[in-house]
Design a protein around this motif. Sequence first.
Motif, PDB file in Angstrom:
ATOM      1  N   SER A  63      40.029  54.242  27.197  1.00 58.37           N
ATOM      2  CA  SER A  63      40.217  53.588  28.317  1.00 58.37           C
ATOM      3  C   SER A  63      41.406  53.928  29.176  1.00 58.37           C
ATOM      4  O   SER A  63      40.843  54.354  30.262  1.00 58.37           O
ATOM      5  N   PHE A  82      39.076  47.394  37.190  1.00 57.17           N
ATOM      6  CA  PHE A  82      39.486  46.318  36.199  1.00 57.17           C
ATOM      7  C   PHE A  82      39.991  45.150  36.940  1.00 57.17           C
ATOM      8  O   PHE A  82      40.955  45.130  37.339  1.00 57.17           O
ATOM      9  N   TRP A  84      39.019  42.245  36.834  1.00 54.57           N
ATOM     10  CA  TRP A  84      39.229  41.173  36.549  1.00 54.57           C
ATOM     11  C   TRP A  84      41.040  41.074  35.352  1.00 54.57           C
ATOM     12  O   TRP A  84      41.508  39.660  36.010  1.00 54.57           O
ATOM     13  N   ILE A  85      41.708  41.554  35.450  1.00 58.73           N
ATOM     14  CA  ILE A  85      42.684  42.217  35.545  1.00 58.73           C
ATOM     15  C   ILE A  85      43.664  41.487  36.691  1.00 58.73           C
ATOM     16  O   ILE A  85      44.646  40.795  36.292  1.00 58.73           O
ATOM     17  N   HIS A  88      43.812  37.716  37.605  1.00 55.23           N
ATOM     18  CA  HIS A  88      43.806  36.901  36.366  1.00 55.23           C
ATOM     19  C   HIS A  88      45.489  37.379  35.953  1.00 55.23           C
ATOM     20  O   HIS A  88      45.990  36.490  35.494  1.00 55.23           O
ATOM     21  N   VAL A 194      34.307  45.512  25.017  1.00 54.71           N
ATOM     22  CA  VAL A 194      34.853  44.519  26.251  1.00 54.71           C
ATOM     23  C   VAL A 194      36.054  45.106  27.514  1.00 54.71           C
ATOM     24  O   VAL A 194      36.039  44.483  28.703  1.00 54.71           O
ATOM     25  N   VAL A 195      36.012  46.893  27.166  1.00 52.29           N
ATOM     26  CA  VAL A 195      36.427  47.441  28.083  1.00 52.29           C
ATOM     27  C   VAL A 195      35.716  47.296  29.579  1.00 52.29           C
ATOM     28  O   VAL A 195      35.796  47.114  30.415  1.00 52.29           O
ATOM     29  N   LEU A 198      35.775  44.160  31.490  1.00 52.64           N
ATOM     30  CA  LEU A 198      36.206  44.268  32.252  1.00 52.64           C
ATOM     31  C   LEU A 198      36.236  44.779  33.805  1.00 52.64           C
ATOM     32  O   LEU A 198      36.440  44.490  34.656  1.00 52.64           O
ATOM     33  N   ILE A 199      35.771  46.008  33.225  1.00 55.15           N
ATOM     34  CA  ILE A 199      35.184  46.902  34.885  1.00 55.15           C
ATOM     35  C   ILE A 199      33.823  46.247  35.427  1.00 55.15           C
ATOM     36  O   ILE A 199      34.062  46.038  36.206  1.00 55.15           O
ATOM     37  N   TRP A 201      31.433  42.748  34.552  1.00 57.10           N
ATOM     38  CA  TRP A 201      29.973  42.198  33.313  1.00 57.10           C
ATOM     39  C   TRP A 201      29.374  41.731  33.692  1.00 57.10           C
ATOM     40  O   TRP A 201      27.636  42.071  32.333  1.00 57.10           O
TER      41      TRP A 201
END
Length: 602
Positions: A63, A82, A84-85, A88, A194-195, A198-199, A201
Amino acid sequence: MNFKGNLSAKSVIGHGKLARAGVSSLMSDLTRIWPILADRRAVFAGMVALGLAASVLEAAAVSLISVLLYLSLGGGGASRLFPWIQDHFDIDLNSLFQVHFWFVCAAVVATLLLRAAAVASYGVVAVSLKSLVFHRLRLRLYQRFMFAPHEDASQASFGFITNTLQVEAPRVAELIDQLFRMPINACGAGIFFVVLLLISWPVACLTAIAGLALALLMQVSRVYLHRLGQRILALNEDLASRMLSGIQALRTIRAFGAEGREFDRFADASKSVARMAVRFAAVENVVTPSTTLAALGMIGAVVLFSHALGNGSAETLTIVALLFRLQPQIQGLQSSLTSIHGLESSLGLVVRVITEQVPAQPPARSGRTPLAPWDSIRFDNVSYRHPTSVEPTLNQLSFEIPRGLVTAIVGQSGAGKTTILNLLLRLTEPSEGAIEVDGVPLSSIDRLAWLGGVAITGQDIDVMNGTVIDNLRLGRPDLSAAEAMEALTLAGIADFIGSLPDGLETKVGERGHRLSGGQRQRIALARALAMKPRLLILDEATNAVDAKLEATILQDVRSAFPDATILIVAHRGSALSDADVVIDIAEGRVRSIHYPHQTAIA
């Protein structure tokens, strides 16, 4: 475990429990085998933890490298990679990676080093546990065969026993090893997914759908691999049987000039195993590249889909890098599944053997201590029927073996003489009637204490692999060298042993193949005499020596053990001439009892 009916891999495969395939069958077998390994659950958990740590560290390193790759390719910043990060959490990823660039590089290196250490530790623990599993299974199987009821063990196929110990047990160890690899690969795949999520969906969802399609494709090979595994199991047993029979009967084979035919039969069996192994490997090797090709096709589809979503080259290349690291995890998972499918038959066979109730150690001492000295052993209306037979082997047999005399049992082959000896040796118990020692049922006397005063030697009593003195110490582990030579002298072979360069330490070879037939018999006789038994059983014990030497040996034994009871099973007249009592057995019944010397029997 029931060995009745000449149990073999083929018969086991036909058993419904093993023939069925499926997750429920696999889990049931694993649940039944787990108690053997339960005391190492912490080590198994540690191994999985090391594997998971390696997967997490790899995902973290990849990552971070992906972000650095993305930035170096002119991406719009880590926040775009990223989103999403960024949405949020109140974290400025752009500043974090740009300001601490060298720190991130150092973190990547440290993470890769930690992963290497975790992988190395995992490898050591995994190999150790795999060896432990094989060791435990091998001991449990050998224990099962060693302490099985005599009726069952005598019916077992030697090929089945050898194949189960040497081939199927390590295959089960391999299955368990692959089973514990699965959560590690699954976790690694999950982390990379999962990574990826996050990039992007949408790309992650497409990847998940493609992965499920790949898993369904793998199911096509599952049933076929399971059937191949069953076939390999049966062929391995057949090969082991032919190998053992050829080695054990080599003299007979050569005497009939049948070496060529036996070699051809062995070659055919070996070729069948090799062909089936090639077929199994071919399926595995087709499945693996097929999985790789499917994964590459999946990556191609994801690249096209990413471009269709409007992602730039930097984002797409970063996604591709993640997918390339995801692919080995999925491939490892599929490879483990493929191996497990092929090894299920071995697991079912081994589980069926080892999960039956067996003593954890030699039978504990229980019951009454044998009477010493006793006056007689009496068979009182004893009948015995083998569990697989319709007709009884012994039918209401009644006779007495008086103490201190020589009693001979004679009869044609199949009359029941061997069964009588098996009953005296407590290898089996009467179906009806009772054997009494001075009125005390033999079944109520402690078995090991009873056998401590009984010794047998004869045509079917093996000389064990090892040295001469190892053989003599089979019944008396504390036997001294002087006592060993005394027993060898009584057996008429001390001079020969003394003339050997290594004397008592001479290796006799497997089944005593370095000795002649007469020498093997006399060493076996010495082994029995070394126990100084109260009851000495001679089952055709000296038929490989000349009649004069046989008579001399018997006279010397009687002189050395005047109070011992000697039971002879023999056909040769010279062996019966010194008998005080002769019991003639026919069709499991006493036909006659006579006293050649008119000895008064108390």
